[in-house]
Write an enzyme that holds these catalytic residues in place. Structure first.
Site, PDB file in Angstrom:
ATOM      1  CE1 TYR A 123      -6.570  -7.661  -0.361  1.00  0.00           C
ATOM      2  CE2 TYR A 123      -8.625  -6.667  -1.079  1.00  0.00           C
ATOM      3  CZ  TYR A 123      -7.328  -6.541  -0.647  1.00  0.00           C
ATOM      4  OH  TYR A 123      -6.787  -5.291  -0.499  1.00  0.00           O
ATOM      5  CE  LYS A 177       8.175 -12.283   5.749  1.00  0.00           C
ATOM      6  NZ  LYS A 177       9.315 -11.396   6.068  1.00  0.00           N
ATOM      7  CG  ASP A 209      10.750  -8.262   4.916  1.00  0.00           C
ATOM      8  OD1 ASP A 209      11.009  -8.675   3.769  1.00  0.00           O
ATOM      9  OD2 ASP A 209      11.172  -8.807   5.952  1.00  0.00           O
ATOM     10  CG  ASP A 233      -4.567  -2.977  -1.025  1.00  0.00           C
ATOM     11  OD1 ASP A 233      -5.000  -2.055  -1.745  1.00  0.00           O
ATOM     12  OD2 ASP A 233      -4.787  -3.037   0.198  1.00  0.00           O
ATOM     13  CG  ASP A 237      -2.542   2.755  -1.005  1.00  0.00           C
ATOM     14  OD1 ASP A 237      -3.013   2.568  -2.142  1.00  0.00           O
ATOM     15  OD2 ASP A 237      -3.252   2.980   0.000  1.00  0.00           O
TER      16      ASP A 237
HETATM   17  C1  IPM Z   1      -7.722  -0.827  -3.951  1.00  0.00           C
HETATM   18  C2  IPM Z   1      -8.586  -0.594  -2.746  1.00  0.00           C
HETATM   19  C3  IPM Z   1      -9.509  -1.787  -2.536  1.00  0.00           C
HETATM   20  C4  IPM Z   1      -8.640  -3.013  -2.306  1.00  0.00           C
HETATM   21  C5  IPM Z   1     -10.528  -1.612  -1.400  1.00  0.00           C
HETATM   22  C6  IPM Z   1     -11.381  -0.401  -1.607  1.00  0.00           C
HETATM   23  C7  IPM Z   1     -11.374  -2.838  -1.224  1.00  0.00           C
HETATM   24  O1  IPM Z   1      -7.808  -0.343  -1.624  1.00  0.00           O
HETATM   25  O2  IPM Z   1      -8.267  -1.011  -5.052  1.00  0.00           O
HETATM   26  O3  IPM Z   1      -6.489  -0.796  -3.820  1.00  0.00           O
HETATM   27  O4  IPM Z   1      -8.240  -3.294  -1.179  1.00  0.00           O
HETATM   28  O5  IPM Z   1      -8.383  -3.724  -3.281  1.00  0.00           O
HETATM   29 MN    MN Z   2      -5.680  -0.197  -2.007  1.00  0.00          MN
END
Ligand code: IPM
Ligand code: MN
Length: 347
Positions: A123, A177, A209, A233, A237
């Site tokens: 990042y 990884k 993975d 990140d 999700d």
């Molecule tokens: C998160 C989001 C952020 C990230 C974005 C909005 C920059 O996806 O907090 O998980 O990638 O960290």
């Molecule tokens: Mn995210």
């Protein structure tokens, strides 16, 4: 307490509103709370041409706690500066290096933590850029990012994981990884090194993975998961689906002072913004964490947690949750917030 609210873009303002309802109920419980509002992300670009201005950073630093909705949206897709840069700047400038994302669902007996590194890796690593170069005599775009970590950044994150694990099941899963990446080789080495300073904590290493499978198949084996910025990140999700929908996950980010940043893990969902249909649970669960971490009030924190799950257990849910709930009763964002607030206060 001075609590700064940065609703941001998309569904940010709608879900922040639900959190504010509960905070106002906390005032009825005797807390002295002063709410301050400000801008971050696209809305700040519209106002100042910047996704986060210095004055807001200053206010962040002076507040007791920060609550953030979400940033981003189609509107700023072709802008030279992106709303997301405001969030990345906030995380970096205020040293929010550890991001804790609890994956918890009392209905399904799920309870583990993802500890995501938040100040380093790809990042932020330099060099990064997009340029044009002659490749085979053809002017060609190329782009590059750098997955960069130093020892100190890795150690401080890993220690957060180990320290949290002491009062849990004493089980760490480190995701990397290291079969390919140097940054992961160093990461793994340091995890093993740090683990020597902690007795009785079992460490397990997974490659990213295969970890994506293990997270779904064997989540009952997990307790504290530690990983870098980009892997954290992605897997958060993925793990949101274990608990229901992407709208369900909260987070808190820690720095080396006592300031905390609370934000749901999801994005700004511009496709459903302004319709009063977004799921406010990720936001409300962030307040659950705030009641524990900032207010030091486990009683109220648990009370809010169970109010949220009580509302769900009665079948009330926003549209994203309806496939998970039997005999669901569809409610909008505002109604969901009101129901939670009702049980939080009266029950
Ligand atoms: C998160 C989001 C952020 C990230 C974005 C909005 C920059 O996806 O907090 O998980 O990638 O960290
Ligand atoms: Mn995210």
């Amino acid at each position: 307490m001075n609590i700064l609210i940065l609703p941001g873009d998309g569904i940010g303002p709608e879900i922040s509103k639900q959190l504010v309802k509960i905070l106002k109920t906390c005032i009825l419980y005797g807390y002295n709370i002063n709410l301050i509002y400000n801008y971050i992300g696209g809305i700040s670009i519209d106002k100042y041409n910047l996704p986060l201005i210095d004055n807001v950073l200053k206010i962040c630093n002076e507040s007791d706690s920060i609550i953030l909705g979400c940033v981003g949206g189609y509107k700023w897709n072709n802008y030279p500066i992106k709303p997301e840069e405001g969030l990345l700047l906030l995380r970096k400038k205020l040293n929010f290096f550890a991001n804790i994302r609890p994956i918890k669902c009392p209905f399904k007996n799920i309870d583990f933590l993802i500890i995501r590194e938040l100040n380093g890796g790809i990042y932020y690593g330099k060099p990064k850029g997009i340029s044009k170069q002659l490749i085979n005599s053809i002017p060609t775009w190329y782009s590059y990012d750098t997955e960069l970590y130093n020892e100190q950044e890795i150690i401080r994150l890993i220690k957060v994981g180990f320290n949290l694990s002491i009062n849990r099941k004493k089980k760490i899963t480190s995701i990397d990884k290291s079969n390919v990446l140097n940054s992961s080789k160093l990461w793994k080495k340091i995890v093993n090194y740090v683990s020597k300073q902690y007795n009785n904590i079992i460490v397990n290493h997974l490659y990213i993975d295969y970890a994506t499978i293990e997270l779904i198949k064997n989540f009952k084996n997990l307790d504290v998961v530690i990983t870098n910025n980009i892997f954290g990140d992605i897997i958060s999700d993925e793990c949101s689906l274990l608990t229901g929908s992407l709208g369900m996950l909260p987070s808190v980010s820690l720095n080396n002072k006592s300031l905390c940043l609370f934000e749901p893990c999801h994005g700004s969902a511009p496709d459903i913004a302004g319709k009063n249909i977004a799921n406010p649970i990720g936001m409300l669960l962030s307040l659950v964490m705030m009641l524990e971490y900032l207010f030091n009030n486990i009683y109220l924190s648990n009370k809010l947690f169970y109010s949220i799950y009580k509302v769900l257990s009665y079948g009330f849910c926003t549209f994203d949750m309806k496939k998970y709930i039997n005999n669901f009763k569809l409610v909008n964002t505002d109604e969901f917030g009101d129901l939670v607030n009702y049980y939080f206060y009266y029950d």
